[in-house]
Design a protein around this motif. Structure first.
Motif, mmCIF file in Angstrom:
data_model
loop_
_atom_site.group_PDB
_atom_site.id
_atom_site.type_symbol
_atom_site.label_atom_id
_atom_site.label_comp_id
_atom_site.label_asym_id
_atom_site.label_seq_id
_atom_site.Cartn_x
_atom_site.Cartn_y
_atom_site.Cartn_z
ATOM 1 N N ASP A 147 6.136 3.795 3.808
ATOM 2 C CA ASP A 147 5.244 2.885 3.091
ATOM 3 C C ASP A 147 4.012 2.559 3.925
ATOM 4 O OD1 ASP A 147 6.404 1.371 5.048
ATOM 5 O OD2 ASP A 147 6.966 -0.308 3.755
ATOM 6 N N GLY A 148 3.569 3.554 4.719
ATOM 7 C CA GLY A 148 2.366 3.379 5.523
ATOM 8 C C GLY A 148 1.115 3.386 4.672
ATOM 9 N N HIS A 149 -0.039 3.353 5.330
ATOM 10 C CA HIS A 149 -1.278 3.230 4.556
ATOM 11 C C HIS A 149 -1.709 4.525 3.881
ATOM 12 C CE1 HIS A 149 -2.951 4.910 8.211
ATOM 13 N NE2 HIS A 149 -2.732 3.805 8.888
ATOM 14 N N GLY A 150 -1.031 5.649 4.163
ATOM 15 C CA GLY A 150 -1.344 6.885 3.456
ATOM 16 C C GLY A 150 -2.690 7.472 3.858
ATOM 17 N N MET A 151 -3.040 8.580 3.205
ATOM 18 C CA MET A 151 -4.281 9.287 3.524
ATOM 19 C C MET A 151 -5.112 9.499 2.263
ATOM 20 S SD MET A 151 -3.038 12.203 6.264
ATOM 21 C CE MET A 151 -1.626 12.762 5.278
ATOM 22 N N THR A 159 2.909 14.644 -0.222
ATOM 23 C CA THR A 159 2.196 13.830 -1.204
ATOM 24 C C THR A 159 1.847 12.517 -0.535
ATOM 25 O OG1 THR A 159 3.391 14.834 -3.048
ATOM 26 C CG2 THR A 159 2.287 12.741 -3.468
ATOM 27 N N THR A 160 0.584 12.119 -0.607
ATOM 28 C CA THR A 160 0.142 10.920 0.095
ATOM 29 C C THR A 160 -0.914 10.196 -0.733
ATOM 30 O OG1 THR A 160 -0.796 10.078 2.170
ATOM 31 C CG2 THR A 160 -1.611 12.208 1.391
ATOM 32 N N ARG A 161 -0.958 8.893 -0.577
ATOM 33 C CA ARG A 161 -1.961 8.117 -1.286
ATOM 34 C C ARG A 161 -2.368 6.911 -0.465
ATOM 35 N NH1 ARG A 161 -1.866 3.809 -6.207
ATOM 36 N NH2 ARG A 161 -4.126 3.766 -6.525
ATOM 37 N N ARG A 162 -3.652 6.686 -0.432
ATOM 38 C CA ARG A 162 -4.220 5.492 0.173
ATOM 39 C C ARG A 162 -4.601 4.527 -0.938
ATOM 40 N NH1 ARG A 162 -6.218 4.625 5.223
ATOM 41 N NH2 ARG A 162 -7.853 3.059 5.473
ATOM 42 N N VAL A 163 -4.594 3.238 -0.625
ATOM 43 C CA VAL A 163 -4.914 2.229 -1.636
ATOM 44 C C VAL A 163 -6.265 2.538 -2.280
ATOM 45 C CG1 VAL A 163 -5.446 -0.207 -1.995
ATOM 46 C CG2 VAL A 163 -3.530 0.447 -0.535
ATOM 47 N N ASN A 164 -6.277 2.488 -3.617
ATOM 48 C CA ASN A 164 -7.501 2.687 -4.405
ATOM 49 C C ASN A 164 -8.096 4.088 -4.263
ATOM 50 O OD1 ASN A 164 -7.395 -0.023 -5.297
ATOM 51 N ND2 ASN A 164 -8.517 -0.704 -3.460
ATOM 52 N N GLU A 165 -7.226 5.056 -3.876
ATOM 53 C CA GLU A 165 -7.671 6.443 -3.754
ATOM 54 C C GLU A 165 -6.774 7.325 -4.626
ATOM 55 O OE1 GLU A 165 -10.138 7.797 -2.106
ATOM 56 O OE2 GLU A 165 -10.818 6.269 -0.672
ATOM 57 N N LYS A 181 7.508 9.350 13.849
ATOM 58 C CA LYS A 181 6.438 8.795 14.680
ATOM 59 C C LYS A 181 5.112 8.775 13.921
ATOM 60 C CE LYS A 181 6.361 10.409 18.960
ATOM 61 N NZ LYS A 181 6.539 11.375 20.073
ATOM 62 N N ASN A 182 4.869 9.808 13.107
ATOM 63 C CA ASN A 182 3.660 9.802 12.273
ATOM 64 C C ASN A 182 3.657 8.592 11.341
ATOM 65 O OD1 ASN A 182 2.757 12.138 13.452
ATOM 66 N ND2 ASN A 182 3.392 13.482 11.776
ATOM 67 N N SER A 183 4.832 8.285 10.767
ATOM 68 C CA SER A 183 4.939 7.123 9.881
ATOM 69 C C SER A 183 4.678 5.835 10.646
ATOM 70 C CB SER A 183 6.326 7.083 9.235
ATOM 71 O OG SER A 183 6.559 8.239 8.451
ATOM 72 N N TYR A 184 5.186 5.762 11.850
ATOM 73 C CA TYR A 184 4.972 4.576 12.686
ATOM 74 C C TYR A 184 3.474 4.380 12.943
ATOM 75 C CZ TYR A 184 5.418 1.498 16.791
ATOM 76 O OH TYR A 184 5.322 0.459 17.684
ATOM 77 N N ASP A 185 2.780 5.475 13.283
ATOM 78 C CA ASP A 185 1.342 5.390 13.540
ATOM 79 C C ASP A 185 0.563 4.992 12.296
ATOM 80 O OD1 ASP A 185 1.784 6.083 16.149
ATOM 81 O OD2 ASP A 185 1.100 8.159 15.951
ATOM 82 N N ALA A 186 1.140 5.256 11.110
ATOM 83 C CA ALA A 186 0.489 4.895 9.853
ATOM 84 C C ALA A 186 0.826 3.460 9.426
ATOM 85 C CB ALA A 186 0.896 5.871 8.753
ATOM 86 N N ASP A 187 1.387 2.676 10.342
ATOM 87 C CA ASP A 187 1.721 1.264 10.098
ATOM 88 C C ASP A 187 2.818 1.082 9.062
ATOM 89 O OD1 ASP A 187 0.068 -0.142 11.945
ATOM 90 O OD2 ASP A 187 -1.666 0.382 10.711
ATOM 91 N N ALA A 188 3.685 2.077 8.902
ATOM 92 C CA ALA A 188 4.810 1.915 7.980
ATOM 93 C C ALA A 188 5.767 0.864 8.520
ATOM 94 C CB ALA A 188 5.542 3.238 7.793
ATOM 95 N N SER A 189 6.421 0.143 7.625
ATOM 96 C CA SER A 189 7.477 -0.781 8.028
ATOM 97 C C SER A 189 8.845 -0.209 7.686
ATOM 98 C CB SER A 189 7.297 -2.140 7.343
ATOM 99 O OG SER A 189 7.329 -1.988 5.940
ATOM 100 N N LEU A 190 8.869 0.816 6.836
ATOM 101 C CA LEU A 190 10.141 1.412 6.424
ATOM 102 C C LEU A 190 9.964 2.913 6.260
ATOM 103 C CD1 LEU A 190 13.081 1.153 5.444
ATOM 104 C CD2 LEU A 190 12.175 0.703 3.150
#
Length: 746
Positions: free
Chosen positions: A67-71, A122-128, A37-46
């Motif tokens: 493959d969500g937007h990460g943190m 382990t998490t990553r947001r785009v350009n972070e 559910k956390n992944s779903y809230d992060a807009d993951a598609s897979l």
């Protein structure tokens, strides 16, 4: 020294984390669901769930990739590491996908503590930068440290896991081959992986299969076109298992093909005030009935909000399941077809397109289907033959709130109203199913009392008296405990013997000559058997108390079994009490009595219910003197008036609610007869069920047992050579029933 106005502050101990994770989440399936559910809230598609051997307690690991937007580092420090953060209360929609977020209380992330001793995220947001946290949950339970005194190791670094050619890209590439999803062409520069190390439980084939089955119901199967359920966001779950016995469980989580082929189906909507538009289907594309009525029945509870319903139902006997066997469901025989249905049974509740736990788990009978079937095995559905999908939303159903432990809804008036409305709806399907299964030459005999039809396959009250789950738990945990094993075997033997005796009594129904004799035998021998069962349940309670100090899990399992068995024992006792007035042994000598006086005494029994619903009862006509047993008149009048009060309670409160009871002496040919007529101003009997209402076990009430009219008719027929029938038109605008007594009326 005295002081005044001094301020103090609450400060949690670190062991609070154990409560939030290990104790607040009931089982490992729920814990993994929280991470999904956390992944779903992060807009993951897979989402990829990978099991890494050895999958034994204290060893191995589970990885949850998305493959969500990460943190970003700021999000990790400022939001993720805040317990009960209000972030989701302020942001009801996901960041980029616009999904209605599932998390709200800010504690679901600690489900990882239920699964493993160590969690590395382990998490990553785009350009972070890439952020890594490592949490040893055992550190929070050692000593008396406060929560803010236990450090969590974390670091930031240049991207490696979520980078071109990194581990995330390789993992997702393996999964998406041949599977077209947004993640196939998406950037690999963002996402999250939670590595759950040193597992708290072993994961064998049964556990992984149960997990996949639970995950398969997170998102509902495609709804019928007429339901107009919003399109689901693109979201897929893949389970990756190691080589060996678990390998065949690898693959995408999907709804069972069985769900696409129900024998019966109920589809429709109910608005906030209870107005329903429902269609009932039976093995065809055209509905056999369309229901347009209000299901709230003038309820005084607050509205639960609008609903959309999709119920799929099967009969479990061989003839009904044979067509399914020829469909590609992966089943090799009828036993496996039944298992598929049972594995996918239960009524799931979906809020904004995602399942609320544990609604929809096969064993979670939140609507009480099995108890309804115990009370009425001929007509009612059991939980294991229904796959239901109920759709609500957070915005339109604000009174339906999650419990703090993430499972179920708070017991509120709105929740009770939700259950009532759903049962009102499902009863429409049950009536149509009953009509289709009812033999054309249905014979209304008392032999049907308490007996499940042969085609029911043994489902009903007796199936619940089963100690196998208890024996399995005890054997696993205490394989060498001879005393406990012997106690369970003795309990099993006693319960089986009691059940056997009750079943023998019931099997004699068709051979008993009169209703009075039948009930006499049932009450005598049946209550004897129930007394033995009750005695054994008390012994089971004592065992539970002794075990509790040593093993809370086993004690909990014992407690659940005790509660279930007690409910079944009480259900049988209620049925015996209900037919007790018909006992030949307890019937007194008929005597002269005033019908008006006897009717008045019977009505007084329902005085509180009559007053509660504002019903006016009038007794009129000729006060006839008859020679009768007072209990017979009481049984007749109680059943007819009780039915009338119920149906009057479903009418708008501003309407006049009346019951008129009339008596008169009449002529039938050259013989004197006495008529007792009970009329009401309720909704009346629907035309399509008029030929069903006297069938034993048929009931138009959502929780009706279907014995009232059958028992009343039996009293009139067996003891007074009379008849009971529906009068049309009656003295009032609703239903009108007339009992004609031909014997002892002089």
């Amino acid at each position: 020294m005295d002081s005044e106005g001094t301020e103090a502050y609450l400060r949690p101990r670190a062991r609070l984390m154990s409560t939030l994770g290990e104790e607040l989440i009931s089982n490992e399936r729920v814990a993994l669901t929280e991470l999904v559910k956390n992944s779903y809230d992060a807009d993951a598609s897979l989402v990829l769930i990978r099991f890494n051997p050895p999958l034994e307690e204290g060893q191995g690991s589970i990885e949850v990739w998305d493959d969500g937007h990460g943190m970003s580092p700021d999000t990790v420090r400022g939001t993720w590491m805040e317990i009960a953060t209000p972030h989701r209360h302020r942001n009801h929609r996901s960041e980029s996908g616009g999904r209605r977020v599932l998390g709200a209380k800010g504690i679901g992330r600690f489900a990882a503590a239920r699964l493993a001793h160590v969690t590395t995220i382990t998490t990553r947001r785009v350009n972070e930068p890439e952020v890594t946290l490592r949490i040893n949950w055992g550190n929070f339970t050692q000593g008396d440290a406060y929560l803010d005194e236990v450090p969590v190791t974390w670091s930031t670094a240049s991207p490696s896991v979520f980078a071109v050619g990194g581990e995330a890209e390789r993992n997702f590439a393996e999964v998406v081959r041949g599977f077209q999803t947004a993640s196939a062409g998406a950037s690999v520069g963002h996402g999250t992986v939670a590595r759950l190390e040193k597992l708290r439980m072993p994961w064998g084939p049964d556990a992984v299969e149960a997990l996949k089955r639970s995950l398969s119901r997170l998102l509902p199967p495609p709804p019928p076109a007429e339901l107009s359920v919003p399109d689901q966001p693109e979201f897929a779950i893949y389970v990756d298992t190691p080589d060996g016995p678990l390998r065949h469980h690898a693959g995408f989580v999907a709804a069972s093909e069985t769900l696409a082929h129900p024998l019966y189906r109920l589809v429709g909507t109910v608005d906030a005030v209870g107005n329903a538009h429902l269609a009932v289907y039976a093995s065809g594309d055209e509905p056999v009935e369309v229901v347009e009525e209000n299901l709230r029945k003038d309820s005084d509870r607050p509205s639960c909000g609008p609903l959309k319903l999709d119920f799929r139902v099967w009969d479990l006997e061989k003839s009904a399941l044979e067509p399914l066997f020829h469909i590609d469901t992966g089943s090799k025989n009828l036993t496996e077809v039944r298992k598929l249905i049972r594995d996918n049974s239960g009524v799931a509740l979906y809020r904004d397109g995602f399942r609320v736990q544990p609604f929809g788990e096969p064993g979670y009978d939140w609507l009480g289907f099995d108890q309804r079937r115990v009370n009425n095995p001929t007509m009612r559905l059991s939980n294991n033959q229904v796959a239901g999908f109920v759709y609500i939303s957070a915005d339109e159903n604000p009174g339906l709130q999650d419990r703090s432990h993430r499972e179920g809804l708070i017991d509120s008036p709105e929740y009770e109203e939700l259950k009532t409305v759903i049962l009102q709806a499902i009863s429409k399907l049950e009536i149509q199913r009953y009509k289709l299964r009812r033999p054309e030459s249905a014979v209304k005999t008392t032999s049907q009392l308490l007996v499940s039809p042969p085609q029911a396959g043994g489902h009903g009250v007796f199936q619940s008296f089963n100690l196998d789950p208890l024996r399995q738990v005890a054997t696993e945990r205490y394989p060498n405990d001879v005393v406990l094993g012997r106690a369970i075997e003795e309990a099993t033997a006693t319960i089986n013997e009691g059940v056997r005796k009750v079943q023998e009594i019931i099997s004699q129904f068709s051979r008993l000559a009169t209703l009075g004799t039948l009930v006499d035998v049932v009450l005598h021998d049946g209550r004897t058997a129930l007394a033995r069962i009750a005695f054994d349940l008390r012994r089971l309670r004592k065992i539970t108390g002794k075990v509790e100090v040593h093993d809370t899990d086993l004690s909990g399992a014992l407690g659940e079994l005790h509660t279930d068995f007690t409910a079944q024992e009480r259900a049988l006792d209620r049925l015996f009490t209900r037919i007790e007035p018909l006992s030949g042994r307890q019937r007194g000598r008929p005597r002269e009595l005033s019908l008006h006086q006897s009717i008045s005494e019977a009505v007084s029994v329902l005085e509180s219910e009559i007053a509660k619903h504002g019903v006016i009862v009038t007794i009129g006509g000729e006060d006839v003197t008859v020679t009768a047993e007072p209990g017979d008149i009481r049984t007749l009048v109680l059943n007819l008036v009780n039915n009338a009060v119920y149906w009057l309670s479903t009418t708008p409160s501003e309407t006049e609610r009346e019951i008129l009871i009339e008596t008169e002496r009449a002529q039938e040919g050259e013989a004197d007869v006495v008529d007792i007529t009970v009329s009401d101003s309720g909704p009346g009997v629907r035309e399509e069920i008029k030929d069903l209402i006297f069938d034993t076990y048929f009931s138009d009430k959502p929780d009706g047992i279907g014995l009232g009219l059958s028992i009343a008719g039996s009293v009139v027929k067996d003891f007074y050579d009379g008849d009971l029938w529906l009068v049309s038109p009656g003295a009032l605008s609703g239903a009108s029933f007339r009992a004609r007594l031909r014997r002892r009326v002089g």
